[in-house]
Every structure is written in C-alpha cells, then in structure tokens.
Design a protein around this motif. Structure first.
Motif, short mmCIF file in Angstrom:
data_model
loop_
_atom_site.label_atom_id
_atom_site.label_comp_id
_atom_site.label_asym_id
_atom_site.label_seq_id
_atom_site.Cartn_x
_atom_site.Cartn_y
_atom_site.Cartn_z
N PHE A 158 122.98 23.26 -29.55
CA PHE A 158 124.28 23.41 -30.20
C PHE A 158 124.55 22.17 -31.03
O PHE A 158 124.27 21.06 -30.61
N HIS A 159 125.13 22.37 -32.20
CA HIS A 159 125.54 21.23 -33.02
C HIS A 159 127.05 21.11 -32.96
O HIS A 159 127.77 22.11 -32.98
N SER A 160 127.51 19.89 -32.91
CA SER A 160 128.95 19.67 -32.81
C SER A 160 129.63 20.06 -34.11
O SER A 160 129.10 19.84 -35.20
N ILE A 161 130.83 20.67 -34.00
CA ILE A 161 131.50 21.11 -35.22
C ILE A 161 132.58 20.14 -35.66
O ILE A 161 133.21 20.35 -36.67
N HIS A 162 132.80 19.07 -34.89
CA HIS A 162 133.79 18.10 -35.35
C HIS A 162 133.20 17.31 -36.50
O HIS A 162 132.07 16.86 -36.43
#
Lengths: 120, 106
Positions: free
Chosen positions: B65-69
């Motif tokens: 998962f890649h962070s969306i912030h």
C-alpha cells in the motif's frame, strides 16, 4: 495540517473534513484499490475451490463466502498496519470493495470444483 | 514478490492434492456404498493449510500500500505528469550536429 496523520483514526475524525477532502494523492489511492481488487479476486477463487472440495451446497456455500471475505478484509486491514486512513479515504473501500465481483468468481469456481470432485 | 508467488503456487498445489484425495475417498465410499457426509479429517487439515498459504500469498504478492497523504515520508518527490505541456525542447542538445549529417558521413 496533517502532520500526525498516521496516528489513530479517532484523531482523524475531528479534522477529517478539513484534511481529507482537498488533499490526497489519487494515484496512490488507485494503486491501493488495485491491490485490494487483486487480493479479493484471488481469495474468492481459492474460497470457491475450497467450498467445492468440501461439498457445500446451497446456503452453506454463501455463508462460507462471507467468511472468506471477512478473513480477507481482516488480512487487508492488518496489511495496512491498522491505520486505514493513511492509505484510503473511507472504511467502505477496504471492507466492501470487490465484494460483488468476487461473488461471481466464487460461484464459478465453486461449481467447477464441486463438479470435478463430486460428480465426475 | 518471488517468495510470495512460490508460496501461492505451493498453496494451490496443496489444494489440488486435497481435491485428489477427496476424489479417491468418494470412490472408496461408492465401493462401500455409504453416504458422503464430509471429507476425512486429514483432507480438512490440508485444505486449511492450503488456505493459510493462499491468504499469505494474496496479501503479499499484489504489492504494498502507498500512503495517500501528500506530506508523508514516502511522498516527498512530486512527479509532474509526462505530457507535452511540461516537456522542454529548447535545451543544449541543439549544439550537436544533426543525425542525418552524421549518417551521411559513413
């Protein structure tokens, strides 16, 4: 602004409207949705094969599908290290997305495996 | 990703072995003319083991998962879209001779 965004989700609720609406990286969100989709589809297929081998018929099979999807959801939440809001914008995505599409694959492989093991 | 893939293939192999055992068990039941109530206990254990392997593969193979912030550690580099609006052609490569001239020299 969102300097402590990776901490508990209860902290996010109060500032959620201010932070999540204008700014998040849509490309990363799309990547995360793709990962969930692949995981759920694969687990639906595997769940279908297992339901066919075990000889479930009728309602028991669908109960088994919900069970497999619940386990997959828990696994996905654990994979995101329980901080769902730093990878997705709402809980619905990680819990409900891919549910119906996975149901079709589940039924297909369920009947397939049941035929191979129990009928032929 | 290689290890997760191998674990997934292993899980599928275990499941197919369990299916084969169940087919043989049903053949045996037909000979003894009994009802099929459920696969034997070792097949159930095998299915559970295959299920665990496949869950592990399903969670590791598709990717992280890649962070969306926008302000988290791994999103520091901002990449512009690679469309024509941002491409620059007025750079110093115009100091090189044209490729057509270089080919004609052979």
């Amino acid at each position: 602004m969102a300097g402590h965004g990776d901490s508990s989700s209860s902290q996010k609720k109060s500032s959620e409207v201010m932070n999540d609406v204008p700014t998040f990286s849509a490309e990363n969100l799309q990547n995360n949705m793709k990962v969930i989709y692949y995981s759920r589809t694969f687990m639906s297929i595997i769940g279908g094969v297992i339901a066919g081998i075990l000889g479930f018929t009728g309602f028991m099979g669908f109960i088994f599908y919900f069970l497999v999807m619940a386990v997959t959801s828990i696994g996905l939440i654990a994979k995101s290290k329980f901080s769902v809001h730093s990878y997705f914008d709402s809980w619905n995505r990680i819990i409900l997305d891919g549910f119906m599409g996975g149901l079709m694959s589940f039924v297909l492989f369920w009947t397939f495996a049941y035929d191979i093991v129990h009928i032929f | 990703m290689g290890l997760g893939f191998i674990v997934g293939v292993f899980g599928v192999l275990i499941l197919s072995h369990a299916a084969y055992s169940t087919i043989q068990y049903r053949g045996l039941l037909k000979i003894m003319e009994e009802e099929f109530s459920g696969p034997p206990m070792n097949v159930v254990l095998e299915l559970l083991l295959g299920f665990v392997f496949c869950i592990w593969a399903a969670l590791t193979v598709p990717g992280n998962f890649h962070s969306i912030h926008p302000d988290s550690e791994e999103n520091r580099i901002v990449s512009l879209s690679a469309n024509l609006d941002f491409m620059i052609f007025n750079h110093r490569a115009k100091a090189f001779p044209l490729e057509i001239e270089m080919k004609l020299k052979h």
